[in-house]
Design a protein around this motif. Structure first.
Motif, mmCIF file in Angstrom:
data_model
loop_
_atom_site.group_PDB
_atom_site.id
_atom_site.type_symbol
_atom_site.label_atom_id
_atom_site.label_comp_id
_atom_site.label_asym_id
_atom_site.label_seq_id
_atom_site.Cartn_x
_atom_site.Cartn_y
_atom_site.Cartn_z
ATOM 1 N N ALA A 1 0.851 -1.183 0.000
ATOM 2 C CA ALA A 1 0.000 0.000 0.000
ATOM 3 C C ALA A 1 0.889 1.236 0.000
ATOM 4 N N VAL A 2 0.362 2.351 -0.452
ATOM 5 C CA VAL A 2 1.149 3.581 -0.536
ATOM 6 C C VAL A 2 0.395 4.731 0.121
ATOM 7 N N ALA A 3 1.160 5.742 0.528
ATOM 8 C CA ALA A 3 0.598 6.936 1.142
ATOM 9 C C ALA A 3 1.522 8.108 0.867
ATOM 10 N N SER A 4 1.007 9.312 1.041
ATOM 11 C CA SER A 4 1.808 10.520 0.835
ATOM 12 C C SER A 4 2.422 11.036 2.130
ATOM 13 N N ALA A 5 2.081 10.405 3.250
ATOM 14 C CA ALA A 5 2.620 10.795 4.553
ATOM 15 C C ALA A 5 2.853 9.536 5.372
ATOM 16 N N PRO A 6 3.791 9.563 6.317
ATOM 17 C CA PRO A 6 4.137 8.337 7.043
ATOM 18 C C PRO A 6 2.994 7.752 7.866
ATOM 19 N N LEU A 7 2.088 8.599 8.362
ATOM 20 C CA LEU A 7 0.950 8.100 9.126
ATOM 21 C C LEU A 7 -0.111 7.467 8.246
ATOM 22 N N GLY A 8 -0.036 7.714 6.952
ATOM 23 C CA GLY A 8 -1.082 7.260 6.048
ATOM 24 C C GLY A 8 -2.197 8.276 5.963
ATOM 25 N N PRO A 9 -3.397 7.827 5.568
ATOM 26 C CA PRO A 9 -3.758 6.422 5.384
ATOM 27 C C PRO A 9 -3.124 5.806 4.148
ATOM 28 N N TYR A 10 -2.620 4.589 4.288
ATOM 29 C CA TYR A 10 -2.075 3.840 3.168
ATOM 30 C C TYR A 10 -3.230 3.177 2.418
ATOM 31 N N ALA A 11 -3.094 3.094 1.099
ATOM 32 C CA ALA A 11 -4.139 2.494 0.262
ATOM 33 C C ALA A 11 -3.514 1.451 -0.648
ATOM 34 N N ASP A 12 -4.159 0.301 -0.739
ATOM 35 C CA ASP A 12 -3.724 -0.794 -1.601
ATOM 36 C C ASP A 12 -4.746 -0.931 -2.726
ATOM 37 N N ASP A 13 -4.334 -0.547 -3.944
ATOM 38 C CA ASP A 13 -5.254 -0.582 -5.091
ATOM 39 C C ASP A 13 -5.087 -1.837 -5.937
ATOM 40 N N SER A 14 -4.378 -2.839 -5.417
ATOM 41 C CA SER A 14 -4.105 -4.051 -6.188
ATOM 42 C C SER A 14 -5.340 -4.938 -6.276
ATOM 43 N N ASP A 15 -5.337 -5.838 -7.275
ATOM 44 C CA ASP A 15 -6.430 -6.791 -7.404
ATOM 45 C C ASP A 15 -6.023 -8.204 -6.990
ATOM 46 N N LYS A 16 -4.804 -8.342 -6.471
ATOM 47 C CA LYS A 16 -4.317 -9.634 -5.977
ATOM 48 C C LYS A 16 -3.096 -9.385 -5.100
ATOM 49 N N PRO A 17 -2.638 -10.377 -4.348
ATOM 50 C CA PRO A 17 -1.464 -10.190 -3.497
ATOM 51 C C PRO A 17 -0.202 -9.887 -4.297
ATOM 52 N N LEU A 18 0.724 -9.197 -3.656
ATOM 53 C CA LEU A 18 2.034 -8.959 -4.252
ATOM 54 C C LEU A 18 2.838 -10.258 -4.297
ATOM 55 N N VAL A 19 2.776 -11.028 -3.231
ATOM 56 C CA VAL A 19 3.427 -12.342 -3.156
ATOM 57 C C VAL A 19 2.458 -13.293 -2.467
ATOM 58 N N CYS A 20 2.305 -14.490 -3.059
ATOM 59 C CA CYS A 20 1.472 -15.503 -2.426
ATOM 60 C C CYS A 20 1.989 -16.870 -2.862
ATOM 61 N N GLN A 21 2.340 -17.699 -1.913
ATOM 62 C CA GLN A 21 2.880 -19.026 -2.201
ATOM 63 C C GLN A 21 2.032 -20.083 -1.496
ATOM 64 N N PRO A 22 0.803 -20.275 -1.928
ATOM 65 C CA PRO A 22 -0.092 -21.186 -1.203
ATOM 66 C C PRO A 22 0.433 -22.604 -1.124
ATOM 67 N N ASP A 23 1.164 -23.071 -2.139
ATOM 68 C CA ASP A 23 1.696 -24.430 -2.100
ATOM 69 C C ASP A 23 2.819 -24.586 -1.080
ATOM 70 N N LEU A 24 3.365 -23.445 -0.625
ATOM 71 C CA LEU A 24 4.430 -23.453 0.376
ATOM 72 C C LEU A 24 3.928 -22.960 1.728
#
Length: 335
Positions: free
Chosen positions: A134-157
């Motif tokens: 997620a990203v924000a313009s200030a350290p306190l946020g609010p941070y927002a994640d505009d993705s449609d899936k995880p950045l990393v996901c290893q379900p088989d592991l």
């Protein structure tokens, strides 16, 4: 979580503590000002697991695993000791994620008005823990994640948890994480992969760095983060069951962000004692020429509880002949 979570010890203890901490032997890189005072651990006395802090201007911002109904609680401090709750840095999760298991957030400043937050979250599709950004313009946020899936996901592991961003001295950005192998009875590897300059995507191959191999580590290692000191790249990590007094912190030395890495024979460098148990999942902060380890630990005999839970401790990390060691867990600490 209300009010200030801070207690100072008597300044008169400073002289005794300084004398106890200084003796003969190898050269140690540390300095204690003559006007040093003393603070009392833990610096956060409520449940605040997996702490990580960044400094922006004159303020420190500490992020930790979900607690008190907040996804990513954030606290602020002028001095790393006196912490004030400052809200939820990630008030809204992305559509693909479920609430309740938002763990181990870590932030990094990418530009004066751009901050990225990497976090573990429950992925609805796989039923495993995966990593978001997620990203924000200030350290306190609010941070927002505009993705449609995880950045990393290893379900088989077993899934992917404990993301940690790192900017190397050449400006390159990297992400560390752990596959949650102990959730399904397989190996727990620490992974590294390069991030794009905007911090939103991963590039190139993912590399395995380390897995559990030593008796003190039990069935897992986790909570990785990189730190450079005198040109050497150190990989710190926690190991063993988080809710047991066997949980502890160790390190390895790596040739680069993609390894190879060699574990230190003196591990663990931080482990349970009579004032705190299960210390680990740490991060490093530097202030006034000194290096500090920020980590969580349980009150002795209360491992696995939520009241008070995993509290935040701050102890000095010193470099002796190029090797790190931790003065702790210590309750009374000289600044």
């Amino acid at each position: 979580m209300t009010g200030r979570l801070f207690r100072r010890g008597a300044a008169a203890l400073a002289v005794a503590l300084l004398a106890a901490g200084c003796g003969g032997g190898p050269t140690t890189e540390s300095s204690t000002p003559k006007d040093a005072n003393v603070f009392t651990n833990p610096v956060v006395r409520t449940d605040a697991p997996d702490p990580q802090a960044i400094r922006v201007g004159d303020t420190w911002y500490l992020f930790h695993t979900n607690a008190g109904g907040q996804n990513v609680p954030v606290l602020t401090s002028p001095d790393l000791v006196e912490w004030t709750p400052a809200g939820d840095a990630l008030p809204e999760l992305p559509d693909w994620a479920d609430a309740g298991k938002t763990w181990a957030p870590e932030a990094i400043q990418l530009a004066p008005d751009r901050f990225a937050l990497y976090y573990t979250v429950a992925d609805r599709a796989s039923g495993r823990q995966c990593l978001g950004r997620a990203v924000a313009s200030a350290p306190l946020g609010p941070y927002a994640d505009d993705s449609d899936k995880p950045l990393v996901c290893q379900p088989d592991l077993g899934g992917s948890i404990d993301a940690s961003p790192f900017r190397d001295t050449d400006g390159s950005l990297w992400l560390l994480w752990k596959n949650d192998g102990n959730a399904i009875g397989v190996d727990t590897w620490l992974w590294s992969q390069r991030l794009s300059p905007d911090g939103l995507t991963l590039t190139g191959p993912a590399t395995k760095l380390l897995k559990q191999t030593e008796p003190w580590e039990g069935t897992l290692i986790e909570g990785p983060f990189f730190h450079r000191h005198d040109g050497k790249l150190f990989l710190f990590f926690a190991a063993n069951a988080y809710d047991k007094d066997t949980y502890a912190e160790g390190y390895a030395v790596c040739e680069g962000p993609t390894g190879p890495c060699v574990k230190a024979p003196e591990n663990p460098i931080l482990k349970s004692n009579d004032v705190a148990t299960g210390p680990g999942h740490a991060s490093i902060v530097e202030q006034d020429g000194r290096t500090w380890l920020l980590y969580h630990a349980w009150p002795p005999g209360q491992e696995g509880t939520t009241d008070p839970g995993r509290q935040v401790w701050l102890n000095e990390l010193v470099w002796t002949d190029g090797k790190p060691s931790v003065r702790g867990p210590l309750t009374q600490v000289t600044r």
